[in-house]
Design a protein around this motif. Structure first.
Motif, PDB file in Angstrom:
ATOM      1  N   GLY A  15       0.814  -1.216   0.000  1.00 53.69           N
ATOM      2  CA  GLY A  15       0.000   0.000   0.000  1.00 53.69           C
ATOM      3  C   GLY A  15       0.839   1.254   0.000  1.00 53.69           C
ATOM      4  N   ARG A  16       1.831   1.317   0.874  1.00 53.26           N
ATOM      5  CA  ARG A  16       2.684   2.507   0.947  1.00 53.26           C
ATOM      6  C   ARG A  16       3.499   2.681  -0.334  1.00 53.26           C
ATOM      7  NH1 ARG A  16       5.412   6.203   4.307  1.00 53.26           N
ATOM      8  NH2 ARG A  16       6.392   7.581   2.792  1.00 53.26           N
ATOM      9  N   ALA A  17       4.056   1.593  -0.844  1.00 56.24           N
ATOM     10  CA  ALA A  17       4.823   1.673  -2.085  1.00 56.24           C
ATOM     11  C   ALA A  17       3.948   2.120  -3.254  1.00 56.24           C
ATOM     12  CB  ALA A  17       5.462   0.319  -2.387  1.00 56.24           C
ATOM     13  N   THR A  18       2.678   1.710  -3.234  1.00 57.76           N
ATOM     14  CA  THR A  18       1.757   2.109  -4.302  1.00 57.76           C
ATOM     15  C   THR A  18       1.422   3.595  -4.195  1.00 57.76           C
ATOM     16  OG1 THR A  18       0.841  -0.130  -4.338  1.00 57.76           O
ATOM     17  CG2 THR A  18      -0.469   1.589  -5.381  1.00 57.76           C
ATOM     18  N   CYS A  19       1.281   4.100  -2.978  1.00 55.26           N
ATOM     19  CA  CYS A  19       1.100   5.549  -2.786  1.00 55.26           C
ATOM     20  C   CYS A  19       2.259   6.316  -3.404  1.00 55.26           C
ATOM     21  CB  CYS A  19       1.008   5.882  -1.294  1.00 55.26           C
ATOM     22  SG  CYS A  19      -0.497   5.355  -0.475  1.00 55.26           S
ATOM     23  N   ASP A  20       3.478   5.879  -3.116  1.00 58.98           N
ATOM     24  CA  ASP A  20       4.666   6.545  -3.647  1.00 58.98           C
ATOM     25  C   ASP A  20       4.685   6.501  -5.174  1.00 58.98           C
ATOM     26  OD1 ASP A  20       5.482   6.975  -1.030  1.00 58.98           O
ATOM     27  OD2 ASP A  20       6.842   5.262  -0.997  1.00 58.98           O
ATOM     28  N   GLN A  21       4.339   5.353  -5.732  1.00 59.91           N
ATOM     29  CA  GLN A  21       4.379   5.174  -7.184  1.00 59.91           C
ATOM     30  C   GLN A  21       3.379   6.088  -7.887  1.00 59.91           C
ATOM     31  OE1 GLN A  21       6.651   3.204  -8.671  1.00 59.91           O
ATOM     32  NE2 GLN A  21       5.959   3.953 -10.637  1.00 59.91           N
ATOM     33  N   PHE A  22       2.166   6.180  -7.364  1.00 56.86           N
ATOM     34  CA  PHE A  22       1.162   7.040  -7.988  1.00 56.86           C
ATOM     35  C   PHE A  22       1.529   8.514  -7.812  1.00 56.86           C
ATOM     36  CE2 PHE A  22      -1.310   3.275  -8.446  1.00 56.86           C
ATOM     37  CZ  PHE A  22      -2.265   3.545  -9.410  1.00 56.86           C
ATOM     38  N   LYS A  24       4.539   9.770  -7.674  1.00 58.63           N
ATOM     39  CA  LYS A  24       5.618  10.051  -8.634  1.00 58.63           C
ATOM     40  C   LYS A  24       5.070  10.324 -10.026  1.00 58.63           C
ATOM     41  CE  LYS A  24       9.149   7.197  -6.377  1.00 58.63           C
ATOM     42  NZ  LYS A  24       9.930   5.935  -6.482  1.00 58.63           N
ATOM     43  N   ASN A  25       3.915   9.759 -10.311  1.00 62.94           N
ATOM     44  CA  ASN A  25       3.311   9.914 -11.629  1.00 62.94           C
ATOM     45  C   ASN A  25       2.215  10.977 -11.653  1.00 62.94           C
ATOM     46  OD1 ASN A  25       4.349   7.708 -13.677  1.00 62.94           O
ATOM     47  ND2 ASN A  25       4.297   6.740 -11.647  1.00 62.94           N
ATOM     48  N   GLY A  26       2.248  11.882 -10.678  1.00 60.67           N
ATOM     49  CA  GLY A  26       1.408  13.067 -10.722  1.00 60.67           C
ATOM     50  C   GLY A  26       0.039  12.953 -10.078  1.00 60.67           C
ATOM     51  N   TYR A  27      -0.257  11.863  -9.422  1.00 57.38           N
ATOM     52  CA  TYR A  27      -1.560  11.701  -8.780  1.00 57.38           C
ATOM     53  C   TYR A  27      -1.594  12.394  -7.424  1.00 57.38           C
ATOM     54  CZ  TYR A  27      -3.545   8.132 -11.926  1.00 57.38           C
ATOM     55  OH  TYR A  27      -4.077   7.472 -12.995  1.00 57.38           O
ATOM     56  N   LYS A  28      -2.759  12.885  -7.068  1.00 55.86           N
ATOM     57  CA  LYS A  28      -3.000  13.290  -5.688  1.00 55.86           C
ATOM     58  C   LYS A  28      -3.435  12.045  -4.941  1.00 55.86           C
ATOM     59  CE  LYS A  28      -5.455  16.562  -2.722  1.00 55.86           C
ATOM     60  NZ  LYS A  28      -6.414  17.691  -2.674  1.00 55.86           N
ATOM     61  N   VAL A  29      -2.741  11.729  -3.850  1.00 60.94           N
ATOM     62  CA  VAL A  29      -2.927  10.460  -3.156  1.00 60.94           C
ATOM     63  C   VAL A  29      -3.673  10.657  -1.835  1.00 60.94           C
ATOM     64  CG1 VAL A  29      -1.755   8.512  -2.073  1.00 60.94           C
ATOM     65  CG2 VAL A  29      -0.839   9.497  -4.194  1.00 60.94           C
ATOM     66  N   TYR A  30      -4.698   9.845  -1.637  1.00 58.22           N
ATOM     67  CA  TYR A  30      -5.376   9.734  -0.346  1.00 58.22           C
ATOM     68  C   TYR A  30      -5.126   8.334   0.187  1.00 58.22           C
ATOM     69  CZ  TYR A  30      -8.043  14.070  -0.929  1.00 58.22           C
ATOM     70  OH  TYR A  30      -8.411  15.390  -1.080  1.00 58.22           O
ATOM     71  N   GLY A  31      -4.613   8.270   1.407  1.00 52.68           N
ATOM     72  CA  GLY A  31      -4.366   6.986   2.028  1.00 52.68           C
ATOM     73  C   GLY A  31      -5.359   6.691   3.136  1.00 52.68           C
ATOM     74  N   VAL A 214       6.071  -4.589  -6.961  1.00 53.80           N
ATOM     75  CA  VAL A 214       4.634  -4.850  -7.090  1.00 53.80           C
ATOM     76  C   VAL A 214       3.878  -3.552  -7.354  1.00 53.80           C
ATOM     77  CG1 VAL A 214       2.579  -5.738  -5.917  1.00 53.80           C
ATOM     78  CG2 VAL A 214       4.782  -6.894  -5.617  1.00 53.80           C
ATOM     79  N   ALA A 215       4.278  -2.474  -6.656  1.00 50.05           N
ATOM     80  CA  ALA A 215       3.607  -1.179  -6.826  1.00 50.05           C
ATOM     81  C   ALA A 215       3.728  -0.669  -8.262  1.00 50.05           C
ATOM     82  CB  ALA A 215       4.195  -0.157  -5.865  1.00 50.05           C
ATOM     83  N   LYS A 216       4.867  -0.873  -8.883  1.00 50.45           N
ATOM     84  CA  LYS A 216       5.035  -0.461 -10.279  1.00 50.45           C
ATOM     85  C   LYS A 216       4.075  -1.225 -11.184  1.00 50.45           C
ATOM     86  CE  LYS A 216       9.897   0.932  -9.925  1.00 50.45           C
ATOM     87  NZ  LYS A 216      11.291   0.629 -10.328  1.00 50.45           N
ATOM     88  N   LYS A 217       3.902  -2.509 -10.896  1.00 49.58           N
ATOM     89  CA  LYS A 217       2.983  -3.322 -11.694  1.00 49.58           C
ATOM     90  C   LYS A 217       1.538  -2.859 -11.489  1.00 49.58           C
ATOM     91  CE  LYS A 217       6.044  -6.083 -13.493  1.00 49.58           C
ATOM     92  NZ  LYS A 217       6.317  -6.118 -14.964  1.00 49.58           N
ATOM     93  N   ILE A 218       1.206  -2.478 -10.268  1.00 45.57           N
ATOM     94  CA  ILE A 218      -0.148  -1.981  -9.991  1.00 45.57           C
ATOM     95  C   ILE A 218      -0.393  -0.689 -10.760  1.00 45.57           C
ATOM     96  CG2 ILE A 218      -1.666  -1.030  -8.203  1.00 45.57           C
ATOM     97  CD1 ILE A 218      -0.312  -2.983  -6.224  1.00 45.57           C
TER      98      ILE A 218
END
Length: 261
Positions: A15-22, A24-31, A214-218
């Protein structure tokens, strides 16, 4: 305007790695998670997803701030291990409450906004355990299998609305999930087979893929214009999944018995 992603189970592991990945790609992240992590740098809503009032309050807070939700990733989950014969019903229900029903409730809560928008993607983080029935982790496998079956049916329902649903199935991944798994006491009636089996699985996990991989794949899965039904993360797991399709079930169970029985 930045795209918006909401991720549950956001403060550790995949979950945390996926937050970081999104991010990095310009998303606003809500956890979303039960407790805030000290170094969590994104928008955060504390909630126990198994408690309806807390989940609804967190969703309402996010929807009050955002005009759109582009991606929802239902990632929060837990594991329990032990002999199925001796498993407490309360433990099994607690696992299904988080792995299955909380994921359903979270997606259900955000779906009306996506329907109004006419677009949106809902991604359920399942597991290769949904394909391979894991001994001594039977309820974990069952919850992930149920999650994927629900997602596939739901995908058909929401397609005319412009909403897409898919599943990501990671294989063994090195995260704190291993340490956090709830373990039953080894059962003497089974001669320690349960303890040895889970120990082997945990060794595989700790020698598995990184959460970042895994986060990159997601992210790549979510970035596709047409969301696939599923993606399996890890080449060898894709091979195993293919073999499961073409081999007799009895033979597949024989292989699993040799591996973990």
């Amino acid at each position: 305007m930045s795209k918006v992603v909401v991720i549950s189970g956001a403060t550790s592991g995949i979950g945390r790695a996926t937050c970081d990945q999104f991010s990095k790609n310009g998303y606003k992240v809500y956890g979303l998670a039960r407790e805030r992590c000290d170094n969590f740098p994104y928008e955060f809503e504390a909630c126990d997803l198994t408690k309806t009032n807390e989940l609804n309050a967190a969703v309402a807070n996010i929807l009050a701030k955002e005009d759109k939700i582009d991606v929802l990733i239902c990632n929060a989950g837990m594991g329990i291990s032990g002999v199925l014969e001796k498993c407490e019903m309360s433990s099994a229900k607690r696992l299904f409450d988080l792995n299955f029903f909380a994921a359903f409730a979270l997606a259900q809560a955000f779906l009306p906004r996506m329907r109004e928008q006419g677009y949106g993607k809902i991604i359920f983080i399942s597991s290769v355990g949904a394909i391979f029935p894991l001994p001594y982790q039977a309820f974990y496998s069952a919850s992930k299998s149920a999650l994927e079956t629900m997602a596939n049916a739901w995908r058909i329902e929401v397609k005319p609305l412009g909403v897409q649903i898919g599943c990501v199935l990671p294989g063994d991944t090195k995260t704190s999930f291993t340490q956090n798994r709830e373990k039953a006491t080894a059962d003497s009636d089974y001669n320690g087979r349960d303890e040895k089996s889970v120990a082997k699985m945990e060794k595989d996990e700790q020698n598995g893929m990184t959460a970042e991989y895994v986060a990159k794949k997601i992210y790549r899965f979510a970035a596709k214009k047409r969301l696939p039904v599923r993606t399996i993360v890890g080449f060898k797991y894709k091979v195993f999944a293919f073999l499961c399709k073409i081999l007799p079930t009895r033979f597949v169970l024989y292989i699993l018995t040799k591996m973990y029985g």
